[in-house]
Design an enzyme around this catalytic site. Structure first.
Site, short mmCIF file in Angstrom:
data_model
loop_
_atom_site.label_atom_id
_atom_site.label_comp_id
_atom_site.label_asym_id
_atom_site.label_seq_id
_atom_site.Cartn_x
_atom_site.Cartn_y
_atom_site.Cartn_z
N VAL A 22 0.87 -1.18 0.00
CA VAL A 22 0.00 0.00 0.00
C VAL A 22 0.91 1.22 0.00
CG1 VAL A 22 -2.01 -1.05 1.09
CG2 VAL A 22 -0.18 -0.14 2.52
N SER A 23 0.40 2.35 -0.45
CA SER A 23 1.25 3.51 -0.66
C SER A 23 1.62 4.26 0.62
CB SER A 23 0.57 4.48 -1.64
OG SER A 23 0.41 3.85 -2.89
N THR A 24 0.74 4.20 1.64
CA THR A 24 1.02 4.92 2.88
C THR A 24 0.72 4.04 4.08
OG1 THR A 24 -1.21 5.84 3.16
CG2 THR A 24 0.30 7.06 1.74
N GLN B 11 -3.02 3.35 4.84
CA GLN B 11 -3.84 2.48 4.00
C GLN B 11 -3.81 1.04 4.54
OE1 GLN B 11 -2.00 3.55 0.15
NE2 GLN B 11 -4.00 4.29 -0.47
N GLN C 17 4.68 1.81 1.30
CA GLN C 17 5.33 2.98 0.70
C GLN C 17 5.06 3.01 -0.80
OE1 GLN C 17 9.47 1.53 1.81
NE2 GLN C 17 9.91 2.44 -0.18
#
Length: 207
Positions: free
Chosen positions: A22-24, A27, A51
């Protein structure tokens, strides 16, 4: 017990290894994990990164890549969970399938499943799909940049200012400027008295 698939021709155990991203940190990766487990991946063999997918310098991905060996199967829910840069994805794909001699399964895209067909046609189809994805992704990046440039141009026409707001001229600037111009003080002292950097003082002088 290890979750695996037995291949009689190769006489080896193929371990299923999952990767989720996931990007952050805010999430949630649970849906990806559930899909991987449903496919047959043991939870202890799922590597997770929180990340951006702009490159492959991610701790869990690098750890997973080192763990991956001949006969293993890397399982991801979708190709964008592997990464966002499709040119780099193609390079990682070659490293995994050719250098590591492992397989890749992308659950959301059945054509990207190297376990199904080992012949030339199967390899060609997977490579073609990757090339197509790369083309689409690159086009989308170009379109985004173009839309951003058009949006900035339109905003400038409306009078929107970009960048840092200008530093207001100090109340004593004119006085310090005259002293500096008459060579009674140095530019550095004039700037200091105005609480400005020397570069900012010169920019204001130029204006």
């Amino acid at each position: 017990s290890e979750c695996s698939v037995f291949d009689e021709k190769k006489e080896m155990i193929m371990i299923l290894i999952g990767y989720a991203r996931v990007s952050t940190i805010n999430q949630n990766e649970d849906r990806q994990i559930q899909e991987l487990i449903k496919y047959g991946v043991e939870e202890k063999r799922i590597y997770i990164d929180k990340q951006s997918g702009k490159d492959f310098h991610r701790p869990s991905y690098m750890k997973m890549l080192k763990r991956l060996k001949k006969g293993d199967v890397l399982v991801v829910k979708s190709i964008d969970r592997l990464g966002r840069n499709y040119r780099e994805i193609q390079e990682e794909w070659r490293i995994i399938t050719h250098k590591r001699n492992a397989d890749i399964v992308v659950l959301d895209m059945p054509l990207l499943d190297t376990t199904r067909s080992k012949d030339l046609l199967g390899t060609f189809i997977a490579d073609l799909v990757l090339q197509l994805l790369s083309f689409v992704a690159e086009n989308e990046r170009m379109n985004i940049r173009q839309r951003q440039a058009e949006g900035i141009a339109a905003a400038k026409k409306r009078g929107v200012k970009f960048g840092r707001p200008p530093i207001p001229k100090p109340d004593n600037f004119d006085e310090m400027y005259k002293l500096w111009k008459d060579k009674k003080i140095t530019a550095r002292n004039a700037a200091k008295n105005c609480d400005l950097t020397i570069d900012t003082f010169y920019r204001m002088v130029k204006k």
